[in-house]
Design a protein around this motif. Structure first.
Motif, PDB file in Angstrom:
ATOM      1  N   LEU A  87     -57.800  37.394  89.791  1.00  0.00           N
ATOM      2  CA  LEU A  87     -58.120  37.105  88.392  1.00  0.00           C
ATOM      3  C   LEU A  87     -57.052  36.233  87.759  1.00  0.00           C
ATOM      4  O   LEU A  87     -57.352  35.294  87.027  1.00  0.00           O
ATOM      5  N   ASN A  88     -55.782  36.542  88.051  1.00  0.00           N
ATOM      6  CA  ASN A  88     -54.695  35.719  87.521  1.00  0.00           C
ATOM      7  C   ASN A  88     -54.825  34.270  87.968  1.00  0.00           C
ATOM      8  O   ASN A  88     -54.679  33.351  87.172  1.00  0.00           O
ATOM      9  N   SER A  89     -55.109  34.082  89.253  1.00  0.00           N
ATOM     10  CA  SER A  89     -55.242  32.731  89.777  1.00  0.00           C
ATOM     11  C   SER A  89     -56.384  31.988  89.097  1.00  0.00           C
ATOM     12  O   SER A  89     -56.252  30.816  88.748  1.00  0.00           O
ATOM     13  N   ILE A  90     -57.503  32.691  88.932  1.00  0.00           N
ATOM     14  CA  ILE A  90     -58.659  32.045  88.301  1.00  0.00           C
ATOM     15  C   ILE A  90     -58.343  31.717  86.847  1.00  0.00           C
ATOM     16  O   ILE A  90     -58.559  30.597  86.383  1.00  0.00           O
ATOM     17  N   PHE A  91     -57.777  32.687  86.146  1.00  0.00           N
ATOM     18  CA  PHE A  91     -57.479  32.482  84.727  1.00  0.00           C
ATOM     19  C   PHE A  91     -56.469  31.357  84.527  1.00  0.00           C
ATOM     20  O   PHE A  91     -56.704  30.422  83.744  1.00  0.00           O
ATOM     21  N   VAL A  92     -55.361  31.425  85.248  1.00  0.00           N
ATOM     22  CA  VAL A  92     -54.324  30.397  85.107  1.00  0.00           C
ATOM     23  C   VAL A  92     -54.872  29.030  85.520  1.00  0.00           C
ATOM     24  O   VAL A  92     -54.673  28.029  84.826  1.00  0.00           O
ATOM     25  N   GLY A  93     -55.624  29.018  86.627  1.00  0.00           N
ATOM     26  CA  GLY A  93     -56.197  27.759  87.104  1.00  0.00           C
ATOM     27  C   GLY A  93     -57.113  27.128  86.069  1.00  0.00           C
ATOM     28  O   GLY A  93     -57.025  25.933  85.789  1.00  0.00           O
ATOM     29  N   LEU A  94     -57.987  27.940  85.481  1.00  0.00           N
ATOM     30  CA  LEU A  94     -58.919  27.407  84.482  1.00  0.00           C
ATOM     31  C   LEU A  94     -58.177  26.935  83.240  1.00  0.00           C
ATOM     32  O   LEU A  94     -58.449  25.855  82.708  1.00  0.00           O
ATOM     33  N   THR A 216     -56.874  19.166  89.717  1.00  0.00           N
ATOM     34  CA  THR A 216     -55.957  20.042  89.010  1.00  0.00           C
ATOM     35  C   THR A 216     -56.172  21.492  89.408  1.00  0.00           C
ATOM     36  O   THR A 216     -55.220  22.224  89.662  1.00  0.00           O
ATOM     37  N   PHE A 217     -57.438  21.887  89.474  1.00  0.00           N
ATOM     38  CA  PHE A 217     -57.711  23.284  89.809  1.00  0.00           C
ATOM     39  C   PHE A 217     -57.221  23.604  91.216  1.00  0.00           C
ATOM     40  O   PHE A 217     -56.550  24.606  91.441  1.00  0.00           O
ATOM     41  N   MET A 218     -57.524  22.722  92.150  1.00  0.00           N
ATOM     42  CA  MET A 218     -57.087  22.950  93.531  1.00  0.00           C
ATOM     43  C   MET A 218     -55.569  22.983  93.626  1.00  0.00           C
ATOM     44  O   MET A 218     -55.001  23.833  94.300  1.00  0.00           O
ATOM     45  N   GLY A 219     -54.930  22.043  92.957  1.00  0.00           N
ATOM     46  CA  GLY A 219     -53.469  21.980  92.985  1.00  0.00           C
ATOM     47  C   GLY A 219     -52.873  23.253  92.439  1.00  0.00           C
ATOM     48  O   GLY A 219     -51.941  23.822  93.008  1.00  0.00           O
ATOM     49  N   ASN A 220     -53.445  23.733  91.332  1.00  0.00           N
ATOM     50  CA  ASN A 220     -52.916  24.931  90.712  1.00  0.00           C
ATOM     51  C   ASN A 220     -53.155  26.164  91.571  1.00  0.00           C
ATOM     52  O   ASN A 220     -52.337  27.074  91.609  1.00  0.00           O
ATOM     53  N   TRP A 221     -54.287  26.183  92.234  1.00  0.00           N
ATOM     54  CA  TRP A 221     -54.643  27.327  93.083  1.00  0.00           C
ATOM     55  C   TRP A 221     -53.606  27.523  94.190  1.00  0.00           C
ATOM     56  O   TRP A 221     -53.285  28.643  94.569  1.00  0.00           O
ATOM     57  N   GLY A 222     -53.085  26.433  94.717  1.00  0.00           N
ATOM     58  CA  GLY A 222     -52.122  26.540  95.808  1.00  0.00           C
ATOM     59  C   GLY A 222     -50.675  26.561  95.351  1.00  0.00           C
ATOM     60  O   GLY A 222     -49.769  26.676  96.164  1.00  0.00           O
ATOM     61  N   ASN A 223     -50.472  26.434  94.045  1.00  0.00           N
ATOM     62  CA  ASN A 223     -49.118  26.343  93.507  1.00  0.00           C
ATOM     63  C   ASN A 223     -48.281  27.560  93.885  1.00  0.00           C
ATOM     64  O   ASN A 223     -48.718  28.685  93.742  1.00  0.00           O
ATOM     65  N   PHE A 224     -47.062  27.301  94.355  1.00  0.00           N
ATOM     66  CA  PHE A 224     -46.267  28.418  94.850  1.00  0.00           C
ATOM     67  C   PHE A 224     -44.912  28.549  94.165  1.00  0.00           C
ATOM     68  O   PHE A 224     -44.564  29.603  93.642  1.00  0.00           O
ATOM     69  N   MET A 225     -44.159  27.461  94.115  1.00  0.00           N
ATOM     70  CA  MET A 225     -42.776  27.604  93.684  1.00  0.00           C
ATOM     71  C   MET A 225     -42.655  28.030  92.217  1.00  0.00           C
ATOM     72  O   MET A 225     -41.885  28.927  91.901  1.00  0.00           O
TER      73      MET A 225
END
Lengths: 290, 310
Positions: A87-94, A216-225
């Motif tokens: 949910l966090n990933s989806i929310f932050v990504g959106l 943007t969504f894809m990039g954010n989904w994989g964002n790690f650092m």
């Protein structure tokens, strides 16, 4: 003479066939080596923990579990707060995507269709910052987040990620290609800048907006650092950081980790398959002028 | 009247810009200067920052005398810089392979989009998931790679000992290079090459064929010069990316080890900032990285540009 010609053509034809065969061989071998790790990942995610620690005797044993343990996927949700990570990933990504597309398109409109003093200098400043390594700005922004008391909040995950020079640049390039006439006609009809932006520019730019959205969504989904830096509790972690929690100090639940990884990849793979054609075209267009 | 309209346009422009501009100022523009400032301070975030002049840079780049011989101040940094450069040696190989795939795909191939999707998949999947997958592939006892090596050995009739991959100081970097190769070979680079290949006019080849050119001659005389801007672009971007790479692999897969063999500059920056809270030193390294990248890009644009046929 005629015979010679035919002979030569058939020689060329067989050479052509040989090349075609060679191309297929390269592509098929390549494709198999691309897909095999994913296949192994998926089958590992369906094995029991004991079964993954057995040397497989042959290909079949390596790829086909003796019993398909679908419960691993449910188990992954039980062992760690996986649903929360999702949910966090989806929310932050959106949130990041909407914010970025909105602010970038507005800025791109100003840069491409309006004239104002200092426009070119400002645009150059945007461009110049794209050359700076992420770690240079990351350090002060991280300090800023700590000073603001934003560490471990959605604000830190979302707000600094919204403002993108790249998105502005990409949309500006696209907006520049739109014909000026439509705008002039609208102006004569008494449209304000906002109406022009909203009813003419944006609808005409759907392909570019869609591309930026997906990127943007894809990039954010994989964002790690960045999420790693600014979160420290499970309730704020996004998927990539959350996956780490399957690795405990003493052991790693490899089968659950694989199930989690499969689930982390799934949305991106699905988005990619549906937008594949489009996605690839836009990379060709925006990437570089060959 | 005209002046009024112009003022209105300026106002509108700044209104449109402002959300992005404010964010850009706060999160990009100012931080660049702040980070330069920070590189002259010693600071652990919690206590007050202390001005130390160029000490951070002296520690980073300087050397001192120790028992009569010169020693660098931060041996680790130079090791990590070497690691970063070493990992970048895979760039040309990877580019050649991407070009090869693009050439194969550029023929009239059935199922082109299926191949394209399969090749592209590794590069769009979340890096962490890919890193975890490869961590397990590299497992010396139960991993896919050593199983395959064992079977190949059995097929040939003798035992090939599989390496320890990430656990071995010698193999750790090549292992990561292999993984990066798998990720990148069919990604953006291949797509860019494909686009470039498709942009070459057919007549060039037809003319060459009339002149009796063979496949290699056509490649060297037409294809290679025509795609040189793309090659140049990919090379530059890969180098820039390479200097900043290796963080996730080090964090997820190796912890930077064994013996610091897989720690890159980016991971060193992260540890200085996050683990040891040396904000000033982290900033100094980041600025060093920036200068290297900038210098490299300049040299490339200056001299690389001449080799390229536009």
């Amino acid at each position: 003479m005629a015979e010679k010609k035919i002979k030569r053509r058939s020689a060329a034809g067989s050479k052509e066939k040989g090349l075609q065969f060679f191309a297929y061989t390269v592509l098929v071998i390549g494709a198999i080596s691309m897909i095999m790790p994913f296949l192994w990942m998926t089958t590992t995610s369906l094995k029991t923990l004991d079964a993954i620690f057995i040397q497989p005797k042959n290909w079949i044993q390596m790829f086909v579990p003796t019993m398909f343990k679908w419960e691993n996927y449910a188990e992954a949700f039980r062992v760690v707060p996986f649903a929360k990570f999702y949910l966090n990933s989806i929310f932050v990504g959106l949130a990041v995507t909407i914010g970025q597309v909105l602010t970038s398109s507005m800025a791109a409109y100003a840069f491409s269709r309006l004239t104002f003093p200092g426009r070119d200098k400002l645009f150059f400043a945007y461009l110049a910052t794209m050359m700076i390594p992420g770690s240079v700005t990351m350090i002060p922004v991280y300090v800023l987040m700590r000073l603001f008391g934003w560490v471990d909040t959605y604000k830190a995950l979302i707000i600094p990620m919204i403002f993108s020079a790249y998105g502005t640049f990409m949309l500006r390039q696209f907006f520049m290609t739109l014909p000026k006439d439509l705008e002039d006609a609208a102006k004569i009809d008494g449209c304000g800048f906002f109406r022009i932006f909203w009813t003419i520019i944006l609808p005409l730019s759907k392909p570019a907006l869609a591309t930026l959205t997906v990127f943007t969504f894809m990039g954010n989904w994989g964002n790690f650092m960045w999420p790693l830096l600014v979160t420290n509790t499970d309730s704020m972690r996004t998927l990539p950081i959350g996956l780490e929690s399957f690795k405990t100090q003493y052991s790693t639940d490899w089968h659950l980790l694989m199930a989690g990884s499969v689930m982390a990849m799934l949305p991106i793979v699905i988005i990619f398959i549906f937008t594949q054609r489009y996605f690839v075209e836009s990379i060709k267009l925006t990437g570089v002028k060959g | 009247m005209a002046l009024k309209a112009r003022g209105k346009e300026t106002l509108a422009a700044y209104l449109f810009l402002s959300p992005n501009l404010i964010g850009f100022m706060v999160f990009t523009f100012l931080p660049v200067f702040v980070s330069l400032l920070l590189s002259f301070y010693a600071w652990d975030i919690t206590s007050a920052p202390k001005f130390v002049g160029i000490d951070n840079f002296v520690k980073l780049l300087g050397f001192h005398s120790e028992g009569g011989s010169l020693v660098v101040n931060d041996t680790k940094f130079w090791q990590y810089l070497w690691n970063t450069l070493f990992l970048m040696f895979s760039i040309p190989i990877c580019m050649m392979a991407s070009l090869g795939l693009a050439i194969a795909l550029n023929r009239k191939i059935k199922g082109e989009s299926v191949f394209r999707t399969l090749f592209f998949l590794p590069s769009i999947c979340p890096g962490v998931a890919v890193a975890i997958l490869w961590l397990w592939i590299f497992n010396p006892d139960f991993g896919m790679l050593n199983n395959i090596i064992y079977w190949i050995g059995k097929f040939l009739g003798f035992v090939i000992p599989g390496p320890l991959w990430l656990n071995s100081p010698g193999w750790a970097k090549p292992s990561l290079m292999l993984m990066n190769f798998w990720i990148a070979i069919g990604g953006m680079n291949m797509i860019l090459y494909l686009a470039a290949l498709q942009g070459i006019p057919r007549d060039f080849y037809e003319a060459a064929e009339i002149d009796g050119a063979n496949g290699w001659q056509k490649f060297w005389a037409i294809t290679w010069p025509q795609i040189s801007p793309t090659t140049f672009f990919i090379f530059l971007m890969s180098i820039i990316g390479g200097f900043q790479g290796g963080f996730m692999q080090a964090y997820i897969m190796t912890g930077g080890g064994p013996g610091g063999a897989t720690t890159t500059i980016e991971y060193y920056i992260f540890n200085n900032l996050y683990t040891w809270q040396n904000v000033g030193y982290a900033s100094a390294i980041a600025w060093f990285l920036f200068i290297v990248i900038f210098a490299f890009s300049l040299v490339n644009w200056r001299y690389g540009g001449k080799l390229v046929h536009y």
